[in-house]
Design a protein around this motif. Sequence first.
Motif, short mmCIF file in Angstrom:
data_model
loop_
_atom_site.label_atom_id
_atom_site.label_comp_id
_atom_site.label_asym_id
_atom_site.label_seq_id
_atom_site.Cartn_x
_atom_site.Cartn_y
_atom_site.Cartn_z
N ASN A 1 7.29 10.99 -7.22
CA ASN A 1 7.42 10.31 -8.50
C ASN A 1 8.63 10.81 -9.27
O ASN A 1 9.21 11.86 -8.96
CB ASN A 1 6.15 10.50 -9.34
N TYR B 1 0.09 8.12 -5.72
CA TYR B 1 1.26 8.22 -6.60
C TYR B 1 1.08 7.37 -7.86
O TYR B 1 1.54 7.75 -8.94
CB TYR B 1 2.52 7.80 -5.84
N THR C 1 -1.54 6.23 0.35
CA THR C 1 -0.72 7.29 -0.23
C THR C 1 -0.08 6.82 -1.53
O THR C 1 -0.03 7.55 -2.52
CB THR C 1 0.37 7.73 0.76
N LEU C 2 0.38 5.58 -1.54
CA LEU C 2 1.00 5.04 -2.75
C LEU C 2 0.00 4.97 -3.90
O LEU C 2 0.38 5.19 -5.06
CB LEU C 2 1.58 3.65 -2.48
N LYS C 3 -1.24 4.70 -3.60
CA LYS C 3 -2.24 4.66 -4.67
C LYS C 3 -2.35 6.02 -5.35
O LYS C 3 -2.53 6.11 -6.57
CB LYS C 3 -3.60 4.24 -4.10
N VAL D 1 6.67 5.62 -10.21
CA VAL D 1 6.67 5.61 -8.76
C VAL D 1 7.41 4.36 -8.32
O VAL D 1 7.19 3.26 -8.84
CB VAL D 1 5.24 5.66 -8.18
N GLY E 1 7.19 3.16 1.40
CA GLY E 1 5.98 2.44 1.03
C GLY E 1 5.09 2.06 2.18
O GLY E 1 4.31 1.12 2.05
N ARG F 1 13.13 7.21 -4.90
CA ARG F 1 12.10 6.30 -4.39
C ARG F 1 11.24 7.01 -3.34
O ARG F 1 11.57 8.11 -2.88
CB ARG F 1 12.75 5.07 -3.74
N VAL G 1 5.75 1.42 -12.48
CA VAL G 1 5.88 1.17 -11.05
C VAL G 1 7.07 0.25 -10.84
O VAL G 1 7.22 -0.76 -11.55
CB VAL G 1 4.61 0.52 -10.47
N PRO H 1 8.14 2.62 -4.87
CA PRO H 1 8.08 2.44 -3.41
C PRO H 1 9.16 1.51 -2.91
O PRO H 1 9.63 0.63 -3.62
CB PRO H 1 6.68 1.85 -3.19
N LEU I 1 5.71 11.60 1.83
CA LEU I 1 6.15 10.42 2.56
C LEU I 1 7.39 10.77 3.36
O LEU I 1 8.18 11.61 2.97
CB LEU I 1 6.46 9.28 1.58
N LEU J 1 -2.48 -3.01 -2.53
CA LEU J 1 -1.71 -2.13 -3.42
C LEU J 1 -1.48 -2.80 -4.77
O LEU J 1 -1.64 -2.17 -5.83
CB LEU J 1 -0.38 -1.78 -2.77
#
Length: 429
Positions: free
Chosen positions: A350, A375, A371-373, A386, A366, A363, A219, A388, A20, A410
């Motif tokens: 992470n 992580y 991409t966040l999924k 993780v 986001g 962090r 999260v 975000p 990211l 998300l």
Amino acid sequence: MTRQNRRRFLKGAGATGLALGLSGCVGELESYMSSGGPDPDGNGNDSSSQTDEPTQTADGESGEVVEDFANGVDDWYELDSYGSFEATNDVQNGEQGIRLTAGEDEPYVGAVKAFSEPVDLRGKTLSLSLRASSPQIHRVEVELIAPDQGNTLELNRTNTGPTDYWMTLDMGATGERDNPDLGEVYELRLIGRERSQGQPIDMTIDEIRVHDAPDTGKVMLTWDDSHQSHARALEIMDEYGFAGVEGVITHAVGSVSRLDTDQLRQMNSSGWDVVSHPHPRGNGSAVLTEENWSESEQRQIIEDSKNWLETRGFGDGANYYIAPGKLRDATNMELLREYHAASISYGGGNVGLPVNDPHTVGRVDGYDPETLKGYVDLAEKYGQLVAPMWHTIGDNSEEFDITEDGFRDLLDYVESADVEVVTLSELTG
């Protein structure tokens, strides 16, 4: 407190090479700040909740030492032709460490240790003690070869300072090659990397530890600058029973585009941490380093922000801090340890759990839900965090950091995963 009804949802954590960007809100309020902004909201709240004294130092002694370089670096070898490494006794812990250096024209430097018998790191996370002298923004990478190069777990951390300052970093998974078996780790690789070309690399690591990872990953949903659109984020997160972390620029509260004090109290009532995120009044540069602000000026800025929160009923959140502009120096870090129980900045991946230093929690941006999924998958698989971050939420991705549809998608994914949504106080308290 558990924020959701967690359900096991088995999935293959096949996030490979996740990355990211490094971005922030420096300069975002430049024209607004130059005019001084509105006077702070004067509505007080007599029910402010004072907390115990914040944590002062990192818990760098937990876990089990797996490498302290007591025998120097004779059993380490070069990853490739870039840079070099050597043993050094200029360390924080123990007697020796490894110093990784590379010239301005070299993109990275690496060192490798091989094991004749496999090391079992199942259910473990790694932390390392690091001091980087150059560059200010750098990346430290750990690769676990398990059992061969085709099956590798990548633990990467982008660090935004301070330089020449010892820090304990909890290394989090950022990617996998194929299907690493952590019961058979045959190589440990350390890599120092610059974020921008043309800067020399100089890093020292003096200790690597392993820790028991929790059974459940976490999260943490974080929002910066108290934009008015965060009221919509609150509504959506309430539907899921999730609480977040709101970073407040105190002298911007109540302006046309920002949340007012009553809206912040609604967040607080929903379980959010309403925390300090100070941007100096009247100056577009939000980075609190001695290059811009003396120690006494930084102290005043940090004190004013914390006092504003405490006197308006956010005493719990006042013990926590989000770094403005992400850059930090040694003076700033020492002040944060004095005034706050924990602070967070950019990390690019992470975070390993448990947290060993509450002032080095990292962090990720986001902007990309997909991409966040990835992580989230890694946090679930390896028992990590993780976190975000966003500034705005709205109806299009060109104007806002994330769309409402993307955010809901998300949150659906997070709800289906075997992870727990936490706030910063729950994570480090």
